[in-house]
Each structure stands twice: as C-alpha cells, then as structure tokens.
Design a protein around this motif. Structure first.
Motif, PDB file in Angstrom:
ATOM      1  N   PRO A 182      78.404 147.324 159.695  1.00 43.43           N
ATOM      2  CA  PRO A 182      77.634 148.299 158.899  1.00 43.43           C
ATOM      3  C   PRO A 182      78.510 149.252 158.106  1.00 43.43           C
ATOM      4  O   PRO A 182      78.143 149.656 157.001  1.00 43.43           O
ATOM      5  N   SER A 183      79.661 149.606 158.639  1.00 44.36           N
ATOM      6  CA  SER A 183      80.540 150.544 157.943  1.00 44.36           C
ATOM      7  C   SER A 183      81.107 149.966 156.656  1.00 44.36           C
ATOM      8  O   SER A 183      81.586 150.708 155.795  1.00 44.36           O
ATOM      9  N   ALA A 184      81.071 148.645 156.508  1.00 47.88           N
ATOM     10  CA  ALA A 184      81.620 147.991 155.313  1.00 47.88           C
ATOM     11  C   ALA A 184      80.543 147.619 154.316  1.00 47.88           C
ATOM     12  O   ALA A 184      80.814 146.912 153.346  1.00 47.88           O
ATOM     13  N   ARG A 185      79.317 148.094 154.525  1.00 52.38           N
ATOM     14  CA  ARG A 185      78.196 147.630 153.708  1.00 52.38           C
ATOM     15  C   ARG A 185      78.384 147.960 152.227  1.00 52.38           C
ATOM     16  O   ARG A 185      78.112 147.132 151.352  1.00 52.38           O
ATOM     17  N   ALA A 186      78.829 149.160 151.899  1.00 54.55           N
ATOM     18  CA  ALA A 186      78.969 149.554 150.490  1.00 54.55           C
ATOM     19  C   ALA A 186      79.958 148.632 149.778  1.00 54.55           C
ATOM     20  O   ALA A 186      79.704 148.172 148.655  1.00 54.55           O
ATOM     21  N   ARG A 187      81.065 148.367 150.436  1.00 55.46           N
ATOM     22  CA  ARG A 187      82.056 147.469 149.829  1.00 55.46           C
ATOM     23  C   ARG A 187      81.508 146.054 149.696  1.00 55.46           C
ATOM     24  O   ARG A 187      81.725 145.374 148.693  1.00 55.46           O
ATOM     25  N   ALA A 188      80.789 145.599 150.721  1.00 54.85           N
ATOM     26  CA  ALA A 188      80.224 144.252 150.689  1.00 54.85           C
ATOM     27  C   ALA A 188      79.173 144.126 149.595  1.00 54.85           C
ATOM     28  O   ALA A 188      79.123 143.115 148.875  1.00 54.85           O
TER      29      ALA A 188
END
Length: 423
Positions: A182-188
């Motif tokens: 979830p912490s990587a959602r913006a980048r993904a």
C-alpha cells in the motif's frame, strides 16, 4: 516456391505470419508457419537457425490457439537453440516460457533464460535487458526480494543504455508488479499510467497479456483496499480490452475472473456448474496448469457450500508444490492442503519456508494474499513453530498498513484477483 528458393519461401511465410499475428489472425499465421516448416524438406542444406525460429514462432501461435502440438514444437525449438547456442532464439523461448509478471511459467523457463544470458554477447544490451527482466518474475528469483531488486536494476541500466523501447517496457512491467505494498501505491499508479500511454501510442508493442496488465493491477489494488467503485471501473476497463483480443486462453481466464468475482460476493448459485464447464473447456484447450487451477477453484466452492472431503482425495496430487511455483501459487496450494485436512502435507510445505525466506519475499502484487494464505495454513496445522515464523513476518509486514485492513479481508479481496495474475 518463390524464385524457386526455399529460403525465400520460408522468409515470406514468416513475414506474412507476423502480419497475420499482429491482426489477430492466428489460424492464418499457423497455416503459414506450417507451410514454411514443410518447405524446409526441399532445402538441400536447411539452415538450423531458420528451423529453430520457425519451431518457436509456431509454438507461440499454437499456444494462442491452444493446439496440443505446441509442446512438441517448443521442445524441439528449445533443444535446437540450446545445441546451437543461439542467444536470440533462447531469449525468445525463455520469454515465451515465462511471458509476464504473475503468470504461471513452464518448468524449464529459468534454465532457458539463464542459457540465453550465458550465450548472448555483452553488447546485446536490449536482449540481455529483456532476459534479466523476465528472470526477475521467474522462479526461483521471484522468491527473493534481494534478487528481484538486483535483476531489475541490471535490466533497467541495460535497457536505458540501449534505448530499446521493448526492453524499457519489460522493465516497467517488472517494476509495476513488484510495487505491491500500500505504501507504494502512488508510485505504482503513476507507472501504470506510463504503461497505458505507451500502449496507446505504440500498440504494436502490446502483447496479448500486456493488453490486460494495467486493468488487472487496478482491479487488484482496488479490491485489496476495499474500493468497490474503483474495482467496478477496473473490471469495465478489463471487459472492454478483452473484447478486442482473440486468444482462447485469455478468454477462458477472463470468464474465470468474472466467476470468482461472483464467489467473492457470496453469489454461489450456479457456480458449481460454471466451474465444471470451465474445467471441461480448459481440458479441451490443453491450458497450462489447468488441473491445479481448477482444483483450487472447485475446492474453494465446496468449502463454502458443501462437504469437500470426497473431492479432496481427487485433487490432492494437483496441490503438490513444484519447483516452478510462484509464491502466490505455492501459498494457495498450502492453504488448500490445510483446508482439506492434508495437515502433514501442509506442515511439510510450511517447514520448507524459513523465517529468512519469508522476510525476503518480494513485495509483489500478490504479497499480502501470500501472507494471508500462509497464516491460515499455519493456524490449521497448529504448529507453534510455523505460527511463530509466519506470524512474525505478517506482523512486520502489516505494520504501517492502514488499520482498517484486516488480514482476512486482505486475503479474501486478493483471492478474487488471483485469476488475473495467472493470465
């Protein structure tokens, strides 16, 4: 024969087949490649590299058409490429054996990709980048976060040096798949938009599985965070793209995805008959790993609607872990073994996963579902050691995940999108 030359005839056949494949006319491509392969019998000294290319291209088309001959043509093509040390052909074969992130791979995919890397010249930057990217999502490397990061870093460096668009695309695919937390959602999300733009402006580089890659990512992400409107939009996008594809295997997986979405919502009426219909079609189409996939689906249905004990004995062989399992495939098998009462088998499979290995699992698209599967299995086998090892990993992982996400809801949400991960 054109110009009475076998080589010219074969070249025409391969070029025409490539055009036909690009237009979705796979039956025509198959007929052209078969004609080209047959023409080699009239050559005085047939070129072994041409024969290798024909066999591999034919196998790829036959896989799309679900022709049973694809296994034999693939075997012959890989054997020739290995014996002749043809780096380009080995790379083509390896990419076919392990086509995309999260997809089931053929048993010798890693060996073929490693062989390609060994014989490809150092200056073949784009080819080496492609091979490295495919290795990152292929077992055994995809079980280790450290190895995945190293492979993607190497692939990205070579892809950028080569400026090859196909190699850069493969690296993006790998990066998106391994941004699963979830912490990587913006980048993904940003990376998924990049892939969408690339597919819009360069449709020739969109393979069959890549056409549905970003909708599946969005569906997975939405379901894991319980965002039903976003999941519905992703499913609509996936449906629209599916209608433009002409691939029997992708069509089967799409129908399975819709059915499992019904199962996730507790709509069990008619599901058993639909699962049997899908199983019969998968058998007729000779789909890869259809036995294991169908066994897991039907066992989930029975666990929720009836008594699975009689069926359990039949599916037990299909739930055995194999060396080319992806983490999400292995975890689902272990959970299914535990849920059907094969506790010794589940305990043995869990014992093979050390605490170090669990901590090193890459944070890919299916990571949270893997931990949930293993947690359920560890509880079922009632082994303190297994519970401690799995529990420690889950605690470390879920720290920082939004408190509204419970492990069991994460599992149930992710379970519904697993079919897409196996396209």
């Amino acid at each position: 024969l054109p110009l009475t030359d076998v080589a010219v005839a074969v070249d025409y056949a391969r070029k025409a087949a490539a055009v036909a494949t690009g237009m979705g006319a796979h039956s025509d491509a198959h007929a052209l490649l078969m004609r080209g392969l047959s023409s080699l019998q009239f050559a005085i000294e047939p070129d072994p590299e041409t024969r290798t290319a024909l066999l591999l291209e034919l196998a790829i088309v036959e896989r799309v058409l679900s022709e049973p001959a694809f296994n034999e043509h693939l075997r012959q093509g890989v054997a020739l490429a290995r014996s002749l040390r043809l780096g380009d052909m080995l790379a083509l074969a390896g990419r076919f054996l392990s086509p995309g992130p999260g997809m089931l791979v053929k048993a010798d995919a890693n060996q073929v990709l490693e062989a390609a890397l060994e014989v490809l010249p150092e200056q073949a930057l784009a080819q080496r980048a492609l091979v490295l990217a495919h290795l990152s999502w292929t077992p055994p490397a995809c079980w280790s976060g450290r190895k995945v990061r190293a492979l993607i870093a190497q692939a990205k460096q070579l892809a950028l040096q080569s400026a090859d668009k196909e190699a850069i695309s493969a690296v993006r695919d790998a990066e998106l798949y391994f941004l699963g937390m979830p912490s990587a959602r913006a980048r993904a999300d940003a990376l998924a938009l990049e892939i969408d733009r690339e597919q819009h402006w360069h449709p020739a580089r969109v393979g069959l599985w890549r056409a549905v890659y970003t909708p599946i990512y969005r569906l997975t992400s939405a379901m894991q965070r319980g965002d039903k409107p976003a999941a519905a939009r992703a499913l609509e996008e996936l449906t629209a793209r599916h209608l433009t594809l002409r691939n029997r295997e992708v069509s089967w997986q799409y129908e399975r995805l819709l059915l499992i979405e019904r199962m996730n919502q507790g709509q069990w009426a008619g599901v058993g008959a639909e699962l049997e219909r899908l199983r019969d079609r998968a058998r007729a189409l000779h789909l890869h790993a259809w036995r294991s996939i169908s066994a897991c689906d039907y066992s989930t249905y029975l666990l929720n609607t009836g008594d699975p004990r009689a069926f359990a004995r039949l599916i037990r062989p299909d739930l055995a872990p194999v060396h080319n399992d992806l983490p999400n495939s292995r975890s689902l098998k272990i959970r299914s073994l535990a849920e059907h009462g094969f506790l010794d088998d589940a305990r043995e499979a869990l014992a093979m996963l050390t605490l170090e290995a669990l901590r090193d699992l890459p944070h890919d698209r299916d990571y949270l579902a893997v931990l949930a599967d293993l947690s359920v299995a560890a509880i079922a086998v009632s082994g303190a050691d297994q519970r401690r090892r799995i529990g420690t990993t889950c605690e470390l992982t879920l720290t920082g995940v939004a408190s509204r996400v419970r492990s069991i809801s994460v599992h149930m949400s992710a379970r519904g999108t697993r079919p897409g991960g196996r396209l």
